[in-house]
Design an enzyme around this catalytic site. Structure first.
Site, PDB file in Angstrom:
ATOM      1  N   LYS A 178      25.297  16.918  -5.676  1.00  0.00           N
ATOM      2  CA  LYS A 178      26.487  16.547  -6.464  1.00  0.00           C
ATOM      3  C   LYS A 178      27.628  16.101  -5.566  1.00  0.00           C
ATOM      4  CE  LYS A 178      25.702  18.795 -10.831  1.00  0.00           C
ATOM      5  NZ  LYS A 178      26.150  19.734 -11.832  1.00  0.00           N
TER       6      LYS A 178
ATOM      7  N   LYS B  70      23.240   9.511 -19.350  1.00  0.00           N
ATOM      8  CA  LYS B  70      24.281   8.742 -20.017  1.00  0.00           C
ATOM      9  C   LYS B  70      25.034   7.894 -18.993  1.00  0.00           C
ATOM     10  CE  LYS B  70      28.549   9.656 -22.260  1.00  0.00           C
ATOM     11  NZ  LYS B  70      29.568  10.691 -22.275  1.00  0.00           N
TER      12      LYS B  70
ATOM     13  N   LYS C  28      16.242   9.318 -13.507  1.00  0.00           N
ATOM     14  CA  LYS C  28      16.227  10.257 -14.625  1.00  0.00           C
ATOM     15  C   LYS C  28      17.130   9.733 -15.747  1.00  0.00           C
ATOM     16  CE  LYS C  28      16.951  15.161 -15.373  1.00  0.00           C
ATOM     17  NZ  LYS C  28      17.389  16.438 -14.852  1.00  0.00           N
TER      18      LYS C  28
END
Ligand code: SF4
Length: 326
Positions: free
Chosen positions: A111, A194, A191
């Site tokens: 991240k 959105k 993957k």
């Protein structure tokens, strides 16, 4: 009876990857165990977001969960921030979690790379909030995919450290390894998500779904209709495996290899099966959207149920850490 806890981040758009990865499983689990399901809004704050739309996003997530079959008669569904004990316990657990353990979290590294302009401390301490989410309910079973195993192990370690530092009040939760196939997006590469705009939402109409499927990647080596294809490298086939019947999947596998079916027809079959799943869900989402007071009532009731357990745990915690009077 062991208790299950699981959380999902709020998202304005729930896609079929979310459905297969978590929601479908929740709907099954709630029949077998006392279940606590949370919309984890505090976790979502570790990435940049628009505060003016957060409530809406949470509401949309709740409507999608309910429409998919998460049943408030069988589980407690609530918004994480509505039960402040999660954050209270997080701080206490922070004091028994070694810095080194957090630095080894692969998700923090991933991240941080993805959000290099916003590597906040919350991204780093995120696994402790996850541990608190679980331990505050003394949950026994945590449905996890492979990518969450490291976080669960940290939770177990945090429980052990708390118990040995203060008093043994937490048991170590066990993982229920769920078959969560990685659903790739329409690009067939990353993957489904959105943010990458490669998703199929639970709310697609026939028209929007076909627009998306038409351009979706297949076996790139199959150039002409007469070329045999390889379903093993085709994301449309993976989607079939998750959303079509066993017999149909077998047939597609065979036909694709001998060029007996073209990609357009193969996608049309997938579209039909997806719509069979998503059309009733879409209708139910619309129903719950038209009844916001009902949705908020369900979330409120879920939060009240959870608060009862969470406040009891906090009493125990405070009594063993030397803050019983306060
Ligand atoms: Fe993929 Fe289906 Fe085309 Fe075969 S026929 S390459 S499984 S889309």
């Amino acid at each position: 009876m062991p208790t299950v806890f699981s959380g999902i981040q709020p998202s304005g758009i729930i896609h079929i990857g979310n459905y297969i990865g978590a929601i479908k499983n929740w709907v099954k689990i709630q029949n077998d165990y006392p279940s606590i399901f949370s919309i984890v809004d505090l976790h979502a704050m570790t990435l940049r977001y628009d505060p003016s739309s957060m409530e809406n996003v949470i509401f949309n997530t709740a409507t999608a969960l309910l429409a998919c079959g998460v049943d408030p008669e069988k589980c407690s569904l609530f918004v994480q921030s509505a039960v402040h004990e999660h954050t209270e316990l997080t701080w206490i657990l922070t004091t028994v979690t070694p810095y080194g353990d957090l630095t080894r979290m692969t998700q923090f590294k991933d991240k941080s790379e993805q959000n290099s302009d916003n590597i906040n401390a919350g991204l780093f301490t995120y696994p402790i909030l996850m541990a608190a989410d679980i331990l505050i309910y003394k949950a026994d079973i945590i449905p996890v995919g492979e990518d969450q195993l490291q976080h669960l192990e940290l939770t177990r370690e945090v429980a052990r450290r708390f118990n040995s530092t203060f008093s043994p009040i937490f048991s170590e939760p066990k993982g229920m390894l769920t078959e969560t196939p990685k659903i790739l997006g329409l690009d067939g590469k990353y993957k489904m998500s959105k943010s990458l705009n490669n998703y199929i939402s639970l709310e697609e109409t026939e028209q929007t779904l076909w627009e998306k499927l038409r351009g979706a990647k297949t076996d790139e080596a199959r150039i002409k209709r007469t070329d045999p294809g390889n379903p093993d490298v085709c994301n449309i086939y993976t989607l079939h495996k998750n959303f079509s019947g066993e017999e149909e999947v077998k047939e597609i596998n065979t036909e694709c290899r001998k060029a007996g079916i073209g990609c357009v027809d193969c996608k049309k079959k997938l579209m039909k099966n997806l719509l069979t799943l998503t059309s009733p869900i879409r209708e139910k989402i619309e129903f719950f959207r038209s009844k916001p007071e009902k949705v908020y009532e369900i979330l409120e009731q879920g939060a009240q149920n959870c608060k009862k357990i969470a406040s009891q745990t906090m009493k125990e915690v405070k009594s063993v850490i030397g803050l019983k009077r306060f």
